[in-house]
Design a protein around this motif. Structure first.
Motif, PDB file in Angstrom:
ATOM      1  N   UNK A  39     -84.164  38.972 -87.643  1.00 42.70           N
ATOM      2  CA  UNK A  39     -82.857  38.809 -88.277  1.00 42.70           C
ATOM      3  C   UNK A  39     -81.720  39.055 -87.298  1.00 42.70           C
ATOM      4  N   UNK A  40     -81.960  39.913 -86.308  1.00 41.12           N
ATOM      5  CA  UNK A  40     -80.918  40.206 -85.331  1.00 41.12           C
ATOM      6  C   UNK A  40     -80.624  38.988 -84.464  1.00 41.12           C
ATOM      7  N   UNK A  41     -81.667  38.252 -84.091  1.00 41.97           N
ATOM      8  CA  UNK A  41     -81.457  37.029 -83.308  1.00 41.97           C
ATOM      9  C   UNK A  41     -80.825  35.956 -84.190  1.00 41.97           C
ATOM     10  N   UNK A  42     -81.314  35.848 -85.422  1.00 42.94           N
ATOM     11  CA  UNK A  42     -80.758  34.853 -86.340  1.00 42.94           C
ATOM     12  C   UNK A  42     -79.267  35.067 -86.554  1.00 42.94           C
ATOM     13  N   UNK A  43     -78.831  36.335 -86.554  1.00 38.55           N
ATOM     14  CA  UNK A  43     -77.409  36.631 -86.760  1.00 38.55           C
ATOM     15  C   UNK A  43     -76.538  36.125 -85.617  1.00 38.55           C
ATOM     16  N   UNK A  44     -77.127  35.867 -84.447  1.00 39.61           N
ATOM     17  CA  UNK A  44     -76.371  35.392 -83.286  1.00 39.61           C
ATOM     18  C   UNK A  44     -76.383  33.871 -83.156  1.00 39.61           C
ATOM     19  N   UNK A  45     -77.109  33.179 -84.002  1.00 37.29           N
ATOM     20  CA  UNK A  45     -77.236  31.724 -83.860  1.00 37.29           C
ATOM     21  C   UNK A  45     -75.999  30.984 -84.356  1.00 37.29           C
ATOM     22  N   UNK A  46     -75.787  29.802 -83.819  1.00 34.86           N
ATOM     23  CA  UNK A  46     -74.666  28.951 -84.183  1.00 34.86           C
ATOM     24  C   UNK A  46     -75.172  27.696 -84.882  1.00 34.86           C
ATOM     25  N   UNK A  47     -74.271  27.070 -85.604  1.00 35.14           N
ATOM     26  CA  UNK A  47     -74.686  25.905 -86.376  1.00 35.14           C
ATOM     27  C   UNK A  47     -75.203  24.785 -85.485  1.00 35.14           C
ATOM     28  N   UNK A  48     -74.571  24.587 -84.334  1.00 36.23           N
ATOM     29  CA  UNK A  48     -75.010  23.494 -83.464  1.00 36.23           C
ATOM     30  C   UNK A  48     -76.413  23.731 -82.927  1.00 36.23           C
ATOM     31  N   UNK A  49     -76.894  24.979 -82.966  1.00 37.15           N
ATOM     32  CA  UNK A  49     -78.247  25.255 -82.516  1.00 37.15           C
ATOM     33  C   UNK A  49     -79.286  24.992 -83.609  1.00 37.15           C
ATOM     34  N   UNK A  50     -78.829  24.853 -84.835  1.00 37.72           N
ATOM     35  CA  UNK A  50     -79.720  24.520 -85.945  1.00 37.72           C
ATOM     36  C   UNK A  50     -79.653  23.048 -86.321  1.00 37.72           C
ATOM     37  N   UNK A  51     -78.456  22.454 -86.256  1.00 42.21           N
ATOM     38  CA  UNK A  51     -78.294  21.054 -86.621  1.00 42.21           C
ATOM     39  C   UNK A  51     -79.208  20.184 -85.765  1.00 42.21           C
ATOM     40  N   UNK A  52     -79.832  19.235 -86.409  1.00 44.90           N
ATOM     41  CA  UNK A  52     -80.745  18.354 -85.693  1.00 44.90           C
ATOM     42  C   UNK A  52     -82.186  18.806 -85.739  1.00 44.90           C
ATOM     43  N   UNK A  53     -82.441  20.050 -86.203  1.00 46.57           N
ATOM     44  CA  UNK A  53     -83.811  20.527 -86.381  1.00 46.57           C
ATOM     45  C   UNK A  53     -84.225  20.361 -87.844  1.00 46.57           C
ATOM     46  N   UNK A  54     -85.520  20.353 -88.096  1.00 48.27           N
ATOM     47  CA  UNK A  54     -85.983  20.248 -89.480  1.00 48.27           C
ATOM     48  C   UNK A  54     -85.552  21.463 -90.289  1.00 48.27           C
ATOM     49  N   UNK A  55     -85.496  22.641 -89.654  1.00 51.50           N
ATOM     50  CA  UNK A  55     -85.047  23.850 -90.342  1.00 51.50           C
ATOM     51  C   UNK A  55     -83.581  23.728 -90.746  1.00 51.50           C
ATOM     52  N   UNK A  56     -82.734  23.283 -89.834  1.00 50.75           N
ATOM     53  CA  UNK A  56     -81.320  23.109 -90.143  1.00 50.75           C
ATOM     54  C   UNK A  56     -81.099  22.109 -91.267  1.00 50.75           C
ATOM     55  N   UNK A  57     -81.830  21.011 -91.226  1.00 54.44           N
ATOM     56  CA  UNK A  57     -81.696  19.990 -92.274  1.00 54.44           C
ATOM     57  C   UNK A  57     -82.096  20.555 -93.632  1.00 54.44           C
ATOM     58  N   UNK A  58     -83.182  21.341 -93.670  1.00 53.75           N
ATOM     59  CA  UNK A  58     -83.629  21.936 -94.936  1.00 53.75           C
ATOM     60  C   UNK A  58     -82.571  22.874 -95.491  1.00 53.75           C
ATOM     61  N   UNK A  59     -82.040  23.754 -94.647  1.00 54.65           N
ATOM     62  CA  UNK A  59     -81.046  24.716 -95.122  1.00 54.65           C
ATOM     63  C   UNK A  59     -79.767  24.028 -95.560  1.00 54.65           C
ATOM     64  N   UNK A  60     -79.371  22.997 -94.851  1.00 51.96           N
ATOM     65  CA  UNK A  60     -78.147  22.277 -95.201  1.00 51.96           C
ATOM     66  C   UNK A  60     -78.273  21.598 -96.555  1.00 51.96           C
ATOM     67  N   UNK A  61     -79.459  21.121 -96.872  1.00 49.26           N
ATOM     68  CA  UNK A  61     -79.683  20.399 -98.128  1.00 49.26           C
ATOM     69  C   UNK A  61     -80.145  21.297 -99.261  1.00 49.26           C
ATOM     70  N   UNK A  62     -80.290  22.578 -98.993  1.00 49.61           N
ATOM     71  CA  UNK A  62     -80.788  23.497-100.006  1.00 49.61           C
ATOM     72  C   UNK A  62     -79.795  23.628-101.159  1.00 49.61           C
TER      73      UNK A  62
END
Length: 614
Positions: free
Chosen positions: A591-614
């Motif tokens: 969770x500590x690493x996740x707290x430092x992540x930015x949207x551009x690092x998730x966008x374009x991944x399957x994980x980012x797409x899932x969370x965006x559409x949740x």
């Protein structure tokens, strides 16, 4: 190395209060040979440190040139006193992070009787759950009340504490830190309170003898005018006749770390207008306003930025467009979306957030002890509050709560407390109940919109609950989704149909997100995971399996290094965390690493797409 202002503030406040000078850390505490002794950003730790026991360092020796890094200003003086020829406190960019694991056994303390109760203070989140008057608040307050004992243990020499011979023998007294009119010994008992301390791990490793046998320290208290010896034995009960200063260091530094715990009691009032009183470790009154003013607009840029960071946390959590907090004459002035308010005009939950967060931010404790963190807070904010506070600690949070749902969602370890009528309180570990419907009942979630949650997301386990909350913040959905841990293989299997059917009767918008656990892109899913997916399809439960091995395989190098230092490395798409050299963290710290992540690092991944559409 880049650091957030919140991390820098731990060093600023410690230096001001303690008169001690050392560089703050952007990551955690390390053991080992230093390659960066003078580099800023490597001395003090912020975060929840930990490491598998097989990789922990040995206890420190007096003549070590491989000085250990420290967790408190007091520990700096301890290491300097015992070092030979060097006062440097070094750290490593490629060595082993420390873990805190201290066991307490208590008799005749407040509502606890002759039968010893056992609990451990560890890294991460620990919950004490029970009904009213079960003893959970008393147990939580123990570290606060025995603080004078801990201080004597880390400030004294080994032979002044333990009477190994008549030449060194002396009695030992300490006065608990309690409120006037209170008593620490169980009412009606003529026997003293007994506290046993076992250091399984700490800044200098476990407290053991020369053969590696675990040692136990026993301390007693009856009345202020009665003195006792401190007793030192092996865990087996056998006496120990001598202890070197090298071995003593493991106990001493662990006690220094626990002495740096911060206790926040229940019934937090906003400020207590006027006066300069404190409520346990919470600063209140005029001194609270004065401290806030200094951090907000004083001459230290790091303190200014830390207050700004905290204000942004509050703005995000409560959903404001704009938020500014300023000190007024005897309270705080809030500018919320362009409108002025006094703190007294706000709800109790918001005032609770502000007062607690400011105090924890200023103190940056090693361990935070907080009673009823859910107090005055909506269910959708409680986990967010705990995780936000944990960001400002070095080792973790111990909390007492009435909410078993909050404990099961947040805690790595849960203890339940009960007090039978006419009896004394008892403590036992809580074994997870895998019944999902029961868990949702404990969470007070029944799919009604007014509860705040609009959907249920089934996730791999507890560590994913905390990490995914950080990622959901990026998309502004952290308070819309209730995450329920599946506990891995316990429920991710083909025969969990009845649990899922029962779950659908409570909430219709249910989805799942689980790890693939693949070691290569071409590897098929394990049989039970595939059966679980097939079952969800038959029950019309939508969801997704991560393309990469697990959640931590999405963490970018930038975020990993920001949290754990320049020597840390990110995982490849199919690397296993426990087996990857340089991946110096555990899943409980995802969770500590996740707290430092930015949207551009998730966008374009399957994980980012899932969370965006949740």
């Amino acid at each position: 190395m880049a650091m957030t202002s919140g991390r820098l503030l731990s060093w600023v406040s410690a230096r001001v209060r303690q008169g001690s000078c050392a560089w703050p850390s952007s990551s955690r505490v390390w053991r080992g040979r230093s390659s960066c002794a003078s580099a800023p950003g490597r001395l003090f730790a912020s975060g929840l440190a930990g490491w598998p026991s097989a990789q922990r360092g040995r206890p420190a020796h007096d003549d070590d040139t491989e000085s250990r890094c420290v967790v408190t200003p007091e520990y700096i003086s301890v290491r300097r006193q015992f070092s030979q020829g060097s006062s440097d406190v070094r750290c490593s960019s490629s060595s082993v992070p420390i873990m805190m694991d201290v066991e307490f056994r208590v008799r005749n303390y407040r509502c606890f009787g002759d039968e010893p109760i056992v609990f451990r203070v560890r890294d991460g989140f620990t919950a004490l759950v029970g009904t009213n008057n079960s003893g959970k608040s008393s147990l939580l307050r123990l570290l606060y009340e025995v603080r004078p004992l801990l201080a004597q243990m880390y400030q004294s020499d080994v032979h002044s504490l333990f009477p190994f011979s008549s030449r060194h023998s002396r009695t030992f007294s300490w006065i608990p830190q309690i409120l006037p009119g209170e008593r620490i010994v169980r009412a009606g008992s003529e026997r003293p309170m007994e506290l046993q301390i076992i250091v399984h791990d700490g800044p200098d490793g476990p407290f053991v003898d020369e053969h590696g046998d675990q040692l136990v320290v026993s301390a007693y208290f009856l009345r202020q005018d009665v003195e006792f010896h401190l007793e030192l034995r092996r865990l087996s009960g056998a006496k120990i006749e001598a202890l070197s200063r090298k071995q003593f260091m493991s106990l001493r530094t662990a006690m220094a770390t626990l002495h740096g715990a911060m206790y926040i009691g229940p019934f937090r009032n906003a400020i207590h207008v006027g006066g300069n009183k404190s409520y346990y470790d919470i600063q209140t009154g005029d001194s609270f306003i004065s401290t806030f003013r200094t951090y907000k607009s004083g001459a230290d840029p790091a303190a200014n930025e830390a207050i700004h960071e905290m204000t942004e946390d509050l703005r995000r959590i409560f959903g404001f467009e704009r938020l500014e907090i300023n000190p007024a004459d005897d309270t705080l002035q809030l500018i919320i979306d362009g409108r002025s308010h006094r703190l007294s005009e706000m709800g109790a939950g918001f005032a609770h957030f502000v007062v607690v967060m400011v105090n924890v931010l200023v103190h940056r404790p090693n361990v935070l002890l907080i009673d009823e963190p859910e107090l005055n807070l909506h269910a959708s904010l409680q986990l967010d509050f705990l995780q936000t506070l944990a960001r400002y600690t070095r080792h973790g949070v111990v909390f007492a709560t009435h909410s078993l749902g909050l404990a099961r969602t947040a805690a790595d370890k849960i203890y339940t407390l009960a007090k039978p009528l006419g009896g004394t309180s008892r403590v036992q570990p809580y074994e997870d109940n895998q019944d999902l419907v029961t868990l949702l009942g404990q969470l007070s979630f029944d799919s009604r919109p007014e509860m705040g949650f609009s959907k249920v997301l089934l996730v791999e386990g507890k560590t994913e609950v905390r990490a995914l909350m950080q990622l959901l913040r990026i998309y502004g959905k952290e308070h819309e989704v209730l995450m329920v841990p599946l506990h891995g293989a316990d429920l991710i299997r083909g025969d969990s149909q009845q649990e899922l059917i029962d779950l659908l009767r409570i909430g219709k918008d249910v989805r799942y997100l689980i790890d693939s656990e693949r070691t290569t892109a071409e590897e098929p899913l394990a049989a039970e995971r595939q059966k679980f997916i097939d079952l969800c399809q038959r029950l019309e439960i939508p969801g997704s399996v991560l393309e990469r091995r697990a959640l931590e395989n999405y963490f970018p190098e930038r975020a990993v290094k920001r949290v754990f230092g320049e020597a840390a490395v990110a995982l490849g798409p199919y690397d296993k965390l426990a087996k990857m050299p340089g991946a110096v963290w555990r899943k409980t710290e995802n969770w500590r690493v996740a707290a430092e992540m930015r949207r551009e690092e998730l966008d374009g991944t399957d994980l980012g797409t899932f969370l965006q559409n949740l």
